[in-house]
Design a protein around this motif. Structure first.
Motif, short mmCIF file in Angstrom:
data_model
loop_
_atom_site.label_atom_id
_atom_site.label_comp_id
_atom_site.label_asym_id
_atom_site.label_seq_id
_atom_site.Cartn_x
_atom_site.Cartn_y
_atom_site.Cartn_z
N VAL A 37 36.79 45.51 49.84
CA VAL A 37 36.07 44.30 49.48
C VAL A 37 35.76 44.29 47.98
O VAL A 37 35.94 43.30 47.28
CB VAL A 37 34.76 44.18 50.30
N SER A 38 35.28 45.42 47.49
CA SER A 38 34.95 45.53 46.07
C SER A 38 36.17 45.28 45.20
O SER A 38 36.12 44.53 44.23
CB SER A 38 34.37 46.92 45.78
N ALA A 39 37.30 45.89 45.57
CA ALA A 39 38.52 45.70 44.79
C ALA A 39 39.02 44.26 44.85
O ALA A 39 39.45 43.68 43.84
CB ALA A 39 39.61 46.66 45.30
N ALA A 40 38.93 43.66 46.04
CA ALA A 40 39.39 42.29 46.20
C ALA A 40 38.54 41.32 45.39
O ALA A 40 39.07 40.41 44.73
CB ALA A 40 39.38 41.89 47.67
N LEU A 41 37.22 41.50 45.43
CA LEU A 41 36.34 40.63 44.67
C LEU A 41 36.56 40.80 43.17
O LEU A 41 36.59 39.82 42.41
CB LEU A 41 34.89 40.91 45.01
N THR A 42 36.74 42.05 42.74
CA THR A 42 36.99 42.31 41.32
C THR A 42 38.27 41.61 40.87
O THR A 42 38.31 40.98 39.81
CB THR A 42 37.10 43.82 41.06
N GLY A 43 39.29 41.71 41.70
CA GLY A 43 40.55 41.05 41.35
C GLY A 43 40.44 39.53 41.34
O GLY A 43 40.96 38.87 40.43
#
Length: 522
Positions: A37-43
């Motif tokens: 989730v963190s990586a997806a939101l950052t992207g």
């Protein structure tokens, strides 16, 4: 034993499962899932910042049909795709659509509605809450979420000044909070007459009526319709020159009520949608107590003023209510929805209690494995309290109070600027954070109505500003309603200079829509 299909009916082919299956995505409810989730939101955020073409104003310029068509095309056209494009590409596409074709509430010229730019900490906490996918109905659906909501409700009860018997619950919005408040009021009135409203219905109550200000939110009428009372059960009470419910008029209407009617509730408003006016709560509470009528305070807008030492006294008397609606997605800067219904006595929720074998069997409840099913009309209920709790922990009462005060100061600045402009007429001063006014040309009032509507649409179509609109009887009861404009100021980062620029934009749009001004300029 295999059960044969009925003759003439088709069954799905009996295909052996394929193992192992290729996972199409990572699930959020795990350690690895949270990392994803963190990586997806950052992207997604990175794509929005780097690729999307941000509008210069609060919304994209263009006619509504064109903007909506462009957003649809950017999504990829009609229909659900047969094959997915993957999380990163999907979020990048959606992020771009939301930025390029959406509304930017953080822009200083987005002042149309009671719809604030949400605090970053609340948005982040909301994502965390969504990742857990907890529900509040049972203990085994989300124990931590239950604990957070109970902590929040206790804090709001203290803020409202309610007693130790009080309780509350989060709802999907102020309209639903008002509906629940009226439902509890109805059942309390029925109980006083020895009637079980759940079983016997409202028909057992003779002529139920609900009293509210003539400026009360329309959700009161909707709630009466939904509860089977009918919108005709609403008795509008006249308001005074400050657009507050008249206690004298209310008392007279109650005295004149015959035995063929049952007064279910008095609904006072603490912060009318258009004007921010607060009904005189102590006087109304005294009348309600005298007649033994449930008092519900719709403080969806105004409750947030309790964070402010300056404005909190305007809600004096709210602690006398039987139930209170409050929306923290207004003066609380939360992502919608963050509404709450508070009640002065937890026993009021008795009407909502349900014992369901697959959710809260009696022996589980007695052992402490219980949830909040009996406080809501919902079963599955998301943990909206998490984002509010994060906000209160991060900013505290004083931090939110400073934001309230800043927005009030902005409204007073707008009021002064409007009063100084000959082409503008101040209709209602800044009680809380709204200011109502009208663009004047000296023409026929009906023609001025048209120009006020046109200038607002012009500001939207050009993408320059998003301001509110309402209708007001400028010459008292019985006079025609006139189109008025409204600033709803909920962005504490706005500067006085940006507000001056907004007033200038309104003036420019009014002049562009006024034939008389154009002729004079020529």
């Amino acid at each position: 034993m295999r059960v044969e299909a009925e003759e003439g009916k088709q069954q799905a082919p009996d295909v052996a499962p394929r193992w192992p299956r290729r996972p199409s995505s990572v699930l959020a409810g795990s350690r690895e899932g949270l990392a994803a989730v963190s990586a997806a939101l950052t992207g997604a955020v990175g794509s929005a910042l780097a690729i999307a073409r941000w509008p210069t104003g609060p919304l994209r310029a263009g006619a509504p049909a064109d903007v909506l068509a462009a957003a649809k095309a950017a999504l990829g056209g009609d229909g659900i795709p047969e094959e997915g494009m993957g999380s990163e590409a999907a979020l990048a596409r959606l992020g771009r659509v939301l930025v390029e074709h959406g509304l930017h509430l953080s822009h200083a010229h987005a002042v149309a509605h009671l719809q604030p730019p949400p605090l970053a900490v609340a948005v982040a906490a909301d994502a965390l809450a969504s990742a857990s996918n907890a529900s509040l109905d049972t203990y085994d659906s989300g124990p931590s979420a239950i604990a957070v909501e109970r902590w929040l409700i206790a804090g709001l009860i203290e803020l409202a000044g309610l007693g130790s018997s009080a309780d509350g619950v989060l709802t999907p919005g102020g309209s639903l909070s008002n509906l629940m408040g009226l439902l509890l009021a109805r059942d309390a009135a029925a109980l006083r007459r020895g009637i079980d409203a759940r079983k016997e219905g409202v028909s057992a109550l003779p002529g139920p009526v609900v009293f509210c200000s003539e400026l009360a939110h329309f959700s009161v009428h909707r709630a009466c319709a939904a509860l089977g009372l009918g919108e005709g059960a609403v008795r509008p009470v006249p308001t005074d020159s400050r657009r507050r419910m008249s206690p004298d008029a209310l008392a007279a209407m109650l005295r004149e009520l015959g035995p063929e009617h049952t007064p279910l509730a008095i609904i006072a408003t603490a912060g009318t949608t258009d004007f921010g006016s607060v009904d005189p709560l102590p006087q109304i509470a005294a009348i309600a107590a005298e007649h033994g009528v449930w008092l519900h305070v719709d403080a969806a807008y105004g409750f947030g003023t309790l964070f402010s030492e300056r404005l909190a006294p305007r809600l004096a008397g709210i602690e006398l209510a039987d139930s209170i609606t409050l929306d923290l997605h207004k003066l609380g800067w939360q992502p919608a929805a963050a509404s709450v219904l508070l009640v002065s006595d937890a026993k009021a929720f008795t009407a909502l209690e349900r014992q369901v074998a697959y959710l809260n069997p009696e022996d589980d409840s007695e052992a402490g494995y219980d949830g909040l099913l009996g406080r809501s009309l919902q079963t599955t209920r998301r943990p909206d309290a998490v984002k509010v709790a994060a906000t209160l922990l991060a900013h505290g009462r004083r931090g939110l109070g400073d934001m309230v005060d800043t927005c009030h100061d902005l409204a007073r600045h707008a009021e002064a600027r409007i009063k100084a402009e000959p082409e503008l007429e101040l209709v209602a001063p800044a009680e809380l954070t709204t200011v109502v006014f009208r663009y004047r040309t000296g023409e026929d009032p009906a023609r001025e109505d048209e120009i006020n509507g046109q200038l607002r649409r012009r500001l939207m179509e050009t993408g320059v500003a998003l301001i509110g609109r309402t209708a007001v009887r400028l010459d008292g009861p019985g006079s025609p309603e006139r189109v008025c404009l409204k600033f709803t100021l909920l962005n504490p980062t706005t500067t006085p200079e940006e507000l001056d620029a907004l007033v200038n934009a309104v003036l420019a749009a009014g002049r562009a829509c006024s034939p008389r001004y154009q002729k004079g300029a020529a």
